[in-house]
Design a protein around this motif. Structure first.
Motif, PDB file in Angstrom:
ATOM      1  N   ALA A 111       0.862  -1.186   0.000  1.00 42.28           N
ATOM      2  CA  ALA A 111       0.000   0.000   0.000  1.00 42.28           C
ATOM      3  C   ALA A 111       0.897   1.234   0.000  1.00 42.28           C
ATOM      4  N   CYS A 112       0.558   2.217  -0.816  1.00 44.81           N
ATOM      5  CA  CYS A 112       1.377   3.435  -0.838  1.00 44.81           C
ATOM      6  C   CYS A 112       1.298   4.110   0.534  1.00 44.81           C
ATOM      7  N   PRO A 113       2.423   4.501   1.101  1.00 40.07           N
ATOM      8  CA  PRO A 113       2.407   5.107   2.443  1.00 40.07           C
ATOM      9  C   PRO A 113       1.751   6.482   2.491  1.00 40.07           C
ATOM     10  N   CYS A 114       1.311   7.007   1.355  1.00 36.90           N
ATOM     11  CA  CYS A 114       0.651   8.324   1.385  1.00 36.90           C
ATOM     12  C   CYS A 114      -0.752   8.220   1.961  1.00 36.90           C
ATOM     13  N   GLY A 115      -1.275   6.978   2.118  1.00 40.46           N
ATOM     14  CA  GLY A 115      -2.604   6.822   2.694  1.00 40.46           C
ATOM     15  C   GLY A 115      -3.721   6.831   1.667  1.00 40.46           C
ATOM     16  N   SER A 116      -3.372   6.772   0.398  1.00 38.36           N
ATOM     17  CA  SER A 116      -4.390   6.802  -0.657  1.00 38.36           C
ATOM     18  C   SER A 116      -5.203   5.508  -0.691  1.00 38.36           C
ATOM     19  N   GLY A 117      -4.661   4.431  -0.077  1.00 40.74           N
ATOM     20  CA  GLY A 117      -5.327   3.145  -0.142  1.00 40.74           C
ATOM     21  C   GLY A 117      -5.041   2.401  -1.435  1.00 40.74           C
ATOM     22  N   LYS A 122       0.439   1.582  -8.325  1.00 38.13           N
ATOM     23  CA  LYS A 122      -0.656   2.294  -8.998  1.00 38.13           C
ATOM     24  C   LYS A 122      -0.751   3.754  -8.573  1.00 38.13           C
ATOM     25  N   CYS A 123      -0.056   4.088  -7.479  1.00 40.00           N
ATOM     26  CA  CYS A 123      -0.232   5.433  -6.923  1.00 40.00           C
ATOM     27  C   CYS A 123       0.583   6.445  -7.706  1.00 40.00           C
ATOM     28  N   GLN A 124       0.082   7.667  -7.686  1.00 42.76           N
ATOM     29  CA  GLN A 124       0.800   8.763  -8.346  1.00 42.76           C
ATOM     30  C   GLN A 124       2.196   8.967  -7.771  1.00 42.76           C
ATOM     31  N   HIS A 125       2.419   8.418  -6.536  1.00 36.46           N
ATOM     32  CA  HIS A 125       3.734   8.636  -5.908  1.00 36.46           C
ATOM     33  C   HIS A 125       4.802   7.713  -6.441  1.00 36.46           C
ATOM     34  N   ASN A 126       4.405   6.723  -7.197  1.00 39.04           N
ATOM     35  CA  ASN A 126       5.388   5.821  -7.791  1.00 39.04           C
ATOM     36  C   ASN A 126       5.906   6.456  -9.075  1.00 39.04           C
TER      37      ASN A 126
HETATM   38 ZN    ZN Z   1       0.720   7.495  -2.887  1.00 36.64          ZN
END
Ligand code: ZN
Length: 129
Positions: A111-117, A122-126
């Motif tokens: 799970a992305c640690p940004c808390g997006s779930g 898949k997260c924008q942070h990757n």
């Molecule tokens: Zn994220």
């Protein structure tokens, strides 16, 4: 402190963000920092969170915060007690004492640690995704 964090977090970093961060260093330490260094750090990391911790036990001019950020697939924590001093009526950043934390390497399915779930891949942070 929050405004300095916000300047780092801007989606589109620009010279105004970097010069704001430089300007909010206390004049006694400002010469130790450069726009180039600030820009290089801001471009290398993606900030994902900021926690201001309990200030009990700190002086009125100190702030304890933990900022989390990603460097590629590694989660790092900036855990710092910062010292500020008033200069021309504004709180200026002087220095900080860091607490080291182990770096966490994320896998694509974490799970992305940004808390997006959302999964990290898949997260924008990757940045690789
Ligand atoms: Zn994220």
């Amino acid at each position: 402190m929050r405004s300095r964090y916000s300047a780092y977090c801007h989606h589109e970093h620009n010279l105004q963000c970097y010069s704001y961060i430089l300007r909010t260093y206390h004049s006694a330490v400002r010469a130790e920092h450069s726009l180039a260094d600030i820009a290089a750090f801001a471009k290398a990391v993606r900030f994902i969170g900021l926690k201001i911790l309990d200030s009990a036990g700190l002086s009125a001019h100190q702030v304890h915060f933990v900022a989390s950020y990603l460097v590629a697939d590694k989660l790092e924590l900036l855990d710092e007690i910062s010292d500020f001093a008033l200069e021309h009526g504004q709180w200026m950043y002087c220095s900080g004492v860091l607490t080291e934390h182990p770096v966490v390497r994320l896998s694509r399915n974490d799970a992305c640690p940004c808390g997006s779930g959302v999964k990290f891949k898949k997260c924008q942070h990757n940045q690789a995704g």
